[in-house]
Design an enzyme around this catalytic site. Structure first.
Site, mmCIF file in Angstrom:
data_model
loop_
_atom_site.group_PDB
_atom_site.id
_atom_site.type_symbol
_atom_site.label_atom_id
_atom_site.label_comp_id
_atom_site.label_asym_id
_atom_site.label_seq_id
_atom_site.Cartn_x
_atom_site.Cartn_y
_atom_site.Cartn_z
ATOM 1 N N ASP A 1 19.141 -5.124 -9.517
ATOM 2 C CA ASP A 1 18.070 -5.975 -10.021
ATOM 3 C C ASP A 1 18.048 -7.218 -9.134
ATOM 4 O O ASP A 1 19.098 -7.738 -8.756
ATOM 5 C CB ASP A 1 18.326 -6.397 -11.469
ATOM 6 N N CYS B 1 21.973 -3.414 -13.085
ATOM 7 C CA CYS B 1 21.643 -3.019 -14.445
ATOM 8 C C CYS B 1 22.910 -2.448 -15.080
ATOM 9 O O CYS B 1 23.558 -1.568 -14.497
ATOM 10 C CB CYS B 1 20.533 -1.975 -14.440
#
Length: 154
Positions: free
Chosen positions: A59, A52
């Site tokens: 992620d 992120c």
């Protein structure tokens, strides 16, 4: 069957360092030994990771790339290293997903490409990203990507 020309490859068969960013990753191609025949090539990356850009938290996604080659095929080791380069790279889901597709299109100029990026939820919302270059040519067997939408406990 003809021998594939691998003379221009710099990574396959060699020990190479992992790229430090997607922008510096080298994607390589080889001649398509079946040029003139429409067929689908599928790459699946079930454990794709990026960061992120705001929090630095990881992620995760399941990415499926389908393409119909023309003159060239993407060399798989270079693709693996390219995808690995996102592990320490901060970008939003949409940016990662579309960037991957566009880099492959820039390299190969395939007849057609689609990418399905199925991102796992963080913060309660899965974000799936889909991009393709246009309509798939008629008559080509194009299987479903086979990734169910996220349902949680529903």
């Amino acid at each position: 069957m003809t021998m594939t020309d691998v003379s221009g490859l710099s990574q396959l068969g060699n020990q190479v360092e992992a790229p430090t960013s997607p922008e510096t990753a080298v994607l390589e191609k080889v001649p398509n030994g079946n040029q003139g025949t429409d067929y689908v090539v599928r790459f699946t990356a079930p454990e794709f990771t990026s960061l992120c850009p705001m929090t630095g938290q990881p992620d995760f996604a399941h990415i499926v790339i389908d393409y119909i080659p023309d003159g060239f095929l993407v060399e798989s080791k270079s693709l693996k290293l390219f995808l690995h380069a996102f592990r320490n790279h901060g970008a939003f889901h949409e940016d990662c997903s579309v960037y991957i597709g566009k880099r492959i299109v820039d390299l190969l100029n395939p007849k057609w490409l689609r990418i399905g990026a199925y991102w796992y939820p963080r913060g309660g919302i899965p974000i799936d990203v889909f991009w393709q270059t246009g309509e798939a040519p008629k008559g080509v067997w194009l299987p479903d990507q086979g990734v169910a939408t996220y349902r949680g406990r529903g």
